[in-house]
Motif scaffolding. Sequence first.
Motif, PDB file in Angstrom:
ATOM      1  N   HIS A  13     -24.083   2.029   2.832  1.00 29.85           N
ATOM      2  CA  HIS A  13     -22.771   2.408   3.324  1.00 29.85           C
ATOM      3  C   HIS A  13     -21.887   1.224   3.667  1.00 29.85           C
ATOM      4  O   HIS A  13     -20.791   1.401   4.171  1.00 29.85           O
ATOM      5  CB  HIS A  13     -22.919   3.295   4.564  1.00 29.85           C
ATOM      6  N   LYS A  14     -22.330   0.046   3.386  1.00 31.12           N
ATOM      7  CA  LYS A  14     -21.534  -1.135   3.679  1.00 31.12           C
ATOM      8  C   LYS A  14     -20.406  -1.246   2.653  1.00 31.12           C
ATOM      9  O   LYS A  14     -20.611  -1.029   1.467  1.00 31.12           O
ATOM     10  CB  LYS A  14     -22.413  -2.381   3.638  1.00 31.12           C
ATOM     11  N   LYS A  15     -19.228  -1.586   3.103  1.00 28.43           N
ATOM     12  CA  LYS A  15     -18.088  -1.727   2.205  1.00 28.43           C
ATOM     13  C   LYS A  15     -18.266  -2.945   1.325  1.00 28.43           C
ATOM     14  O   LYS A  15     -18.786  -3.966   1.747  1.00 28.43           O
ATOM     15  CB  LYS A  15     -16.787  -1.869   2.995  1.00 28.43           C
ATOM     16  N   ASP A  16     -17.793  -2.815   0.093  1.00 28.84           N
ATOM     17  CA  ASP A  16     -17.854  -3.931  -0.840  1.00 28.84           C
ATOM     18  C   ASP A  16     -16.725  -4.900  -0.510  1.00 28.84           C
ATOM     19  O   ASP A  16     -15.551  -4.518  -0.493  1.00 28.84           O
ATOM     20  CB  ASP A  16     -17.722  -3.412  -2.266  1.00 28.84           C
ATOM     21  N   GLU A  17     -17.050  -6.122  -0.248  1.00 27.29           N
ATOM     22  CA  GLU A  17     -16.066  -7.130   0.162  1.00 27.29           C
ATOM     23  C   GLU A  17     -15.182  -7.571  -1.003  1.00 27.29           C
ATOM     24  O   GLU A  17     -14.101  -8.088  -0.806  1.00 27.29           O
ATOM     25  CB  GLU A  17     -16.777  -8.358   0.754  1.00 27.29           C
ATOM     26  N   SER A  18     -15.624  -7.354  -2.241  1.00 20.30           N
ATOM     27  CA  SER A  18     -14.868  -7.847  -3.393  1.00 20.30           C
ATOM     28  C   SER A  18     -13.710  -6.928  -3.774  1.00 20.30           C
ATOM     29  O   SER A  18     -12.837  -7.327  -4.528  1.00 20.30           O
ATOM     30  CB  SER A  18     -15.789  -8.020  -4.592  1.00 20.30           C
ATOM     31  N   LEU A  19     -13.684  -5.689  -3.281  1.00 19.35           N
ATOM     32  CA  LEU A  19     -12.603  -4.774  -3.618  1.00 19.35           C
ATOM     33  C   LEU A  19     -11.352  -5.105  -2.811  1.00 19.35           C
ATOM     34  O   LEU A  19     -11.438  -5.459  -1.638  1.00 19.35           O
ATOM     35  CB  LEU A  19     -13.024  -3.332  -3.320  1.00 19.35           C
ATOM     36  N   PRO A  20     -10.180  -5.000  -3.444  1.00 21.95           N
ATOM     37  CA  PRO A  20      -8.941  -5.267  -2.696  1.00 21.95           C
ATOM     38  C   PRO A  20      -8.713  -4.159  -1.679  1.00 21.95           C
ATOM     39  O   PRO A  20      -9.109  -3.009  -1.896  1.00 21.95           O
ATOM     40  CB  PRO A  20      -7.858  -5.267  -3.767  1.00 21.95           C
ATOM     41  N   PRO A  21      -8.059  -4.461  -0.558  1.00 22.58           N
ATOM     42  CA  PRO A  21      -7.810  -3.425   0.450  1.00 22.58           C
ATOM     43  C   PRO A  21      -6.823  -2.390  -0.065  1.00 22.58           C
ATOM     44  O   PRO A  21      -5.933  -2.699  -0.860  1.00 22.58           O
ATOM     45  CB  PRO A  21      -7.232  -4.209   1.627  1.00 22.58           C
ATOM     46  N   ILE A  22      -6.990  -1.177   0.379  1.00 25.42           N
ATOM     47  CA  ILE A  22      -6.078  -0.106   0.000  1.00 25.42           C
ATOM     48  C   ILE A  22      -4.794  -0.280   0.804  1.00 25.42           C
ATOM     49  O   ILE A  22      -4.840  -0.393   2.027  1.00 25.42           O
ATOM     50  CB  ILE A  22      -6.711   1.267   0.285  1.00 25.42           C
ATOM     51  N   PRO A  23      -3.636  -0.315   0.118  1.00 30.16           N
ATOM     52  CA  PRO A  23      -2.387  -0.512   0.867  1.00 30.16           C
ATOM     53  C   PRO A  23      -2.081   0.698   1.739  1.00 30.16           C
ATOM     54  O   PRO A  23      -2.385   1.837   1.387  1.00 30.16           O
ATOM     55  CB  PRO A  23      -1.340  -0.682  -0.230  1.00 30.16           C
ATOM     56  N   ASP A  24      -1.487   0.438   2.888  1.00 34.37           N
ATOM     57  CA  ASP A  24      -1.086   1.512   3.790  1.00 34.37           C
ATOM     58  C   ASP A  24       0.082   2.267   3.183  1.00 34.37           C
ATOM     59  O   ASP A  24       0.889   1.715   2.436  1.00 34.37           O
ATOM     60  CB  ASP A  24      -0.674   0.953   5.151  1.00 34.37           C
ATOM     61  N   GLU A  25       0.149   3.545   3.495  1.00 29.84           N
ATOM     62  CA  GLU A  25       1.276   4.348   3.028  1.00 29.84           C
ATOM     63  C   GLU A  25       2.557   3.836   3.660  1.00 29.84           C
ATOM     64  O   GLU A  25       2.587   3.454   4.811  1.00 29.84           O
ATOM     65  CB  GLU A  25       1.058   5.815   3.401  1.00 29.84           C
ATOM     66  N   ARG A  26       3.599   3.847   2.867  1.00 31.63           N
ATOM     67  CA  ARG A  26       4.906   3.438   3.371  1.00 31.63           C
ATOM     68  C   ARG A  26       5.417   4.538   4.281  1.00 31.63           C
ATOM     69  O   ARG A  26       5.421   5.707   3.923  1.00 31.63           O
ATOM     70  CB  ARG A  26       5.843   3.254   2.181  1.00 31.63           C
ATOM     71  N   SER A  27       5.811   4.163   5.460  1.00 26.59           N
ATOM     72  CA  SER A  27       6.312   5.176   6.385  1.00 26.59           C
ATOM     73  C   SER A  27       7.831   5.093   6.450  1.00 26.59           C
ATOM     74  O   SER A  27       8.409   4.028   6.539  1.00 26.59           O
ATOM     75  CB  SER A  27       5.713   4.979   7.768  1.00 26.59           C
ATOM     76  N   GLY A  28       8.441   6.256   6.388  1.00 29.09           N
ATOM     77  CA  GLY A  28       9.888   6.325   6.455  1.00 29.09           C
ATOM     78  C   GLY A  28      10.319   7.072   7.701  1.00 29.09           C
ATOM     79  O   GLY A  28       9.565   7.219   8.654  1.00 29.09           O
ATOM     80  N   PHE A  29      11.533   7.577   7.683  1.00 27.60           N
ATOM     81  CA  PHE A  29      12.055   8.251   8.858  1.00 27.60           C
ATOM     82  C   PHE A  29      11.721   9.734   8.878  1.00 27.60           C
ATOM     83  O   PHE A  29      11.922  10.388   9.895  1.00 27.60           O
ATOM     84  CB  PHE A  29      13.569   8.045   8.978  1.00 27.60           C
ATOM     85  N   LEU A  30      11.201  10.289   7.771  1.00 25.59           N
ATOM     86  CA  LEU A  30      10.808  11.688   7.779  1.00 25.59           C
ATOM     87  C   LEU A  30       9.515  11.851   8.569  1.00 25.59           C
ATOM     88  O   LEU A  30       8.619  11.019   8.469  1.00 25.59           O
ATOM     89  CB  LEU A  30      10.616  12.201   6.346  1.00 25.59           C
ATOM     90  N   PRO A  31       9.383  12.921   9.345  1.00 25.45           N
ATOM     91  CA  PRO A  31       8.205  13.067  10.206  1.00 25.45           C
ATOM     92  C   PRO A  31       6.959  13.575   9.488  1.00 25.45           C
ATOM     93  O   PRO A  31       5.954  13.843  10.134  1.00 25.45           O
ATOM     94  CB  PRO A  31       8.676  14.077  11.258  1.00 25.45           C
ATOM     95  N   ILE A  32       6.999  13.698   8.149  1.00 25.72           N
ATOM     96  CA  ILE A  32       5.853  14.172   7.383  1.00 25.72           C
ATOM     97  C   ILE A  32       5.544  13.185   6.277  1.00 25.72           C
ATOM     98  O   ILE A  32       6.394  12.381   5.888  1.00 25.72           O
ATOM     99  CB  ILE A  32       6.132  15.573   6.785  1.00 25.72           C
ATOM    100  N   GLU A  33       4.316  13.245   5.746  1.00 28.95           N
ATOM    101  CA  GLU A  33       3.961  12.408   4.605  1.00 28.95           C
ATOM    102  C   GLU A  33       4.534  13.056   3.353  1.00 28.95           C
ATOM    103  O   GLU A  33       4.319  14.239   3.104  1.00 28.95           O
ATOM    104  CB  GLU A  33       2.444  12.299   4.473  1.00 28.95           C
ATOM    105  N   THR A  34       5.286  12.280   2.575  1.00 28.67           N
ATOM    106  CA  THR A  34       5.932  12.818   1.385  1.00 28.67           C
ATOM    107  C   THR A  34       5.768  11.852   0.228  1.00 28.67           C
ATOM    108  O   THR A  34       5.579  10.658   0.409  1.00 28.67           O
ATOM    109  CB  THR A  34       7.444  13.030   1.611  1.00 28.67           C
TER     110      THR A  34
END
Length: 83
Positions: A13-34
């Motif tokens: 279950h250890k994460k693979d260090e060679s994989l690039p990190p997953i980028p965070d979702e861009r957050s905007g002014f809408l209060p929901i994920e779109t």
Amino acid sequence: MSDQQKVPMTKAHKKDESLPPIPDERSGFLPIETNWFDRLFISVVIWIALSLFWFRFVEPAGISIWVSNAISLALAYIIIRRG
């Protein structure tokens, strides 16, 4: 089962260090994920609502519906790009 390599659970279950990190979702002014289609849908609904409001209350005063369309287009651009 004897030919499978036995790996301890801590290493499995250890994460693979060679994989690039997953980028965070861009957050905007809408209060929901779109995604872009959701924001486009929201823009179209706002355009229809504003047009109906405009026909009922503003256009009898003499202001053209094209002003409403320009406002809706500007709002749609803001919502789709930054929402």
